[in-house]
Design a protein around this motif. Structure first.
Motif, PDB file in Angstrom:
ATOM      1  N   LEU A   1       0.854  -1.176   0.000  1.00  0.00           N
ATOM      2  CA  LEU A   1       0.000   0.000   0.000  1.00  0.00           C
ATOM      3  C   LEU A   1       0.895   1.232   0.000  1.00  0.00           C
ATOM      4  N   HIS A   2       0.559   2.206  -0.817  1.00  0.00           N
ATOM      5  CA  HIS A   2       1.339   3.443  -0.874  1.00  0.00           C
ATOM      6  C   HIS A   2       0.400   4.620  -0.630  1.00  0.00           C
ATOM      7  N   GLY A   3       0.527   5.230   0.522  1.00  0.00           N
ATOM      8  CA  GLY A   3      -0.319   6.363   0.852  1.00  0.00           C
ATOM      9  C   GLY A   3      -1.623   5.925   1.494  1.00  0.00           C
ATOM     10  N   PRO A   4      -2.460   6.913   1.774  1.00  0.00           N
ATOM     11  CA  PRO A   4      -3.721   6.617   2.463  1.00  0.00           C
ATOM     12  C   PRO A   4      -4.765   5.993   1.540  1.00  0.00           C
ATOM     13  N   VAL A   5      -5.705   5.320   2.146  1.00  0.00           N
ATOM     14  CA  VAL A   5      -6.862   4.772   1.436  1.00  0.00           C
ATOM     15  C   VAL A   5      -7.995   5.780   1.611  1.00  0.00           C
ATOM     16  N   ASP A   6      -8.623   6.140   0.511  1.00  0.00           N
ATOM     17  CA  ASP A   6      -9.729   7.089   0.535  1.00  0.00           C
ATOM     18  C   ASP A   6     -11.012   6.319   0.238  1.00  0.00           C
ATOM     19  N   GLY A   7     -12.046   6.535   1.024  1.00  0.00           N
ATOM     20  CA  GLY A   7     -13.281   5.819   0.769  1.00  0.00           C
ATOM     21  C   GLY A   7     -14.493   6.555   1.277  1.00  0.00           C
ATOM     22  N   HIS A   8     -15.595   6.266   0.661  1.00  0.00           N
ATOM     23  CA  HIS A   8     -16.892   6.766   1.123  1.00  0.00           C
ATOM     24  C   HIS A   8     -17.969   5.823   0.601  1.00  0.00           C
ATOM     25  N   HIS A   9     -19.084   5.817   1.275  1.00  0.00           N
ATOM     26  CA  HIS A   9     -20.207   4.943   0.939  1.00  0.00           C
ATOM     27  C   HIS A   9     -19.719   3.512   0.741  1.00  0.00           C
ATOM     28  N   ASP A  10     -19.739   3.012  -0.487  1.00  0.00           N
ATOM     29  CA  ASP A  10     -19.309   1.632  -0.754  1.00  0.00           C
ATOM     30  C   ASP A  10     -18.143   1.572  -1.731  1.00  0.00           C
ATOM     31  N   ILE A  11     -17.299   2.642  -1.738  1.00  0.00           N
ATOM     32  CA  ILE A  11     -16.199   2.732  -2.696  1.00  0.00           C
ATOM     33  C   ILE A  11     -14.919   3.137  -1.968  1.00  0.00           C
ATOM     34  N   ALA A  12     -13.826   2.473  -2.313  1.00  0.00           N
ATOM     35  CA  ALA A  12     -12.513   2.829  -1.777  1.00  0.00           C
ATOM     36  C   ALA A  12     -11.524   2.930  -2.926  1.00  0.00           C
ATOM     37  N   ARG A  13     -10.545   3.825  -2.770  1.00  0.00           N
ATOM     38  CA  ARG A  13      -9.483   3.949  -3.773  1.00  0.00           C
ATOM     39  C   ARG A  13      -8.144   4.081  -3.066  1.00  0.00           C
ATOM     40  N   PHE A  14      -7.111   3.559  -3.716  1.00  0.00           N
ATOM     41  CA  PHE A  14      -5.773   3.599  -3.127  1.00  0.00           C
ATOM     42  C   PHE A  14      -4.726   3.304  -4.191  1.00  0.00           C
ATOM     43  N   THR A  15      -3.502   3.709  -3.896  1.00  0.00           N
ATOM     44  CA  THR A  15      -2.353   3.441  -4.754  1.00  0.00           C
ATOM     45  C   THR A  15      -1.536   2.325  -4.140  1.00  0.00           C
ATOM     46  N   TRP A  16      -0.989   1.473  -4.997  1.00  0.00           N
ATOM     47  CA  TRP A  16      -0.137   0.376  -4.550  1.00  0.00           C
ATOM     48  C   TRP A  16       1.150   0.365  -5.375  1.00  0.00           C
ATOM     49  N   HIS A  17       2.167  -0.245  -4.806  1.00  0.00           N
ATOM     50  CA  HIS A  17       3.438  -0.446  -5.489  1.00  0.00           C
ATOM     51  C   HIS A  17       3.714  -1.934  -5.565  1.00  0.00           C
ATOM     52  N   LEU A  18       4.399  -2.350  -6.618  1.00  0.00           N
ATOM     53  CA  LEU A  18       4.876  -3.727  -6.759  1.00  0.00           C
ATOM     54  C   LEU A  18       6.371  -3.662  -6.983  1.00  0.00           C
ATOM     55  N   GLY A  19       7.110  -4.302  -6.088  1.00  0.00           N
ATOM     56  CA  GLY A  19       8.563  -4.297  -6.235  1.00  0.00           C
ATOM     57  C   GLY A  19       9.233  -5.063  -5.114  1.00  0.00           C
ATOM     58  N   ALA A  20      10.537  -5.065  -5.170  1.00  0.00           N
ATOM     59  CA  ALA A  20      11.343  -5.680  -4.115  1.00  0.00           C
ATOM     60  C   ALA A  20      11.414  -4.713  -2.937  1.00  0.00           C
ATOM     61  N   GLU A  21      11.497  -5.262  -1.756  1.00  0.00           N
ATOM     62  CA  GLU A  21      11.545  -4.436  -0.555  1.00  0.00           C
ATOM     63  C   GLU A  21      12.722  -3.469  -0.613  1.00  0.00           C
ATOM     64  N   GLY A  22      12.433  -2.190  -0.369  1.00  0.00           N
ATOM     65  CA  GLY A  22      13.470  -1.168  -0.332  1.00  0.00           C
ATOM     66  C   GLY A  22      13.915  -0.663  -1.692  1.00  0.00           C
ATOM     67  N   ALA A  23      13.382  -1.208  -2.769  1.00  0.00           N
ATOM     68  CA  ALA A  23      13.779  -0.806  -4.117  1.00  0.00           C
ATOM     69  C   ALA A  23      12.694   0.052  -4.760  1.00  0.00           C
ATOM     70  N   GLU A  24      13.072   0.735  -5.816  1.00  0.00           N
ATOM     71  CA  GLU A  24      12.104   1.504  -6.617  1.00  0.00           C
ATOM     72  C   GLU A  24      11.044   0.538  -7.148  1.00  0.00           C
ATOM     73  N   PRO A  25       9.751   0.876  -7.043  1.00  0.00           N
ATOM     74  CA  PRO A  25       8.724  -0.050  -7.532  1.00  0.00           C
ATOM     75  C   PRO A  25       8.830  -0.279  -9.037  1.00  0.00           C
TER      76      PRO A  25
END
Length: 118
Positions: A67-91
């Motif tokens: 998970l990268h940053g906060p999760v924003d949500g209201h009613h029945d919808i949530a949005r968020f940013t994620w990263h895929l990568g090795a730990e400690g490395a650039e995603p």
């Protein structure tokens, strides 16, 4: 009221899990007829979601979704940013997902890819 941050964390845990652990998380997290759509595919139902996650896991072996940053949500919808990568490395991949929630479970995922390997 749904805890959207906890839901997003469980969702990413399902992406990171393997085998029967992944299946158990998917069964717990998604509604039976849940859908998943992103630029790389569209599937419906837990079986196909599991196959989609497994394929990505094989393609990106050794990398983890976080998970990268906060999760924003209201009613029945949530949005968020994620990263895929090795730990400690650039995603390697950065994405943005929108979850549609039904009775505290994921009914639909709308995924977007912001950064992909060249």
């Amino acid at each position: 009221m749904t805890d959207f941050t906890a839901l997003a964390e469980r969702y990413l845990a399902a992406w990171n899990a393997t085998g029967t652990d992944r299946r158990a998380l998917i069964d717990e997290l998604f509604t039976e007829s849940a859908g998943y759509t992103d630029p790389l595919g569209a599937v419906t139902g837990r079986d196909d979601i599991e196959k989609f996650f497994a394929t990505a896991s094989e393609q990106f072996a050794g990398l983890r979704f976080t998970l990268h940053g906060p999760v924003d949500g209201h009613h029945d919808i949530a949005r968020f940013t994620w990263h895929l990568g090795a730990e400690g490395a650039e995603p390697l991949v950065i994405g943005f997902d929108v979850l549609v929630v039904e009775d505290d479970r994921v009914a639909q995922v709308h995924g977007f890819l912001d950064k992909v390997p060249g």
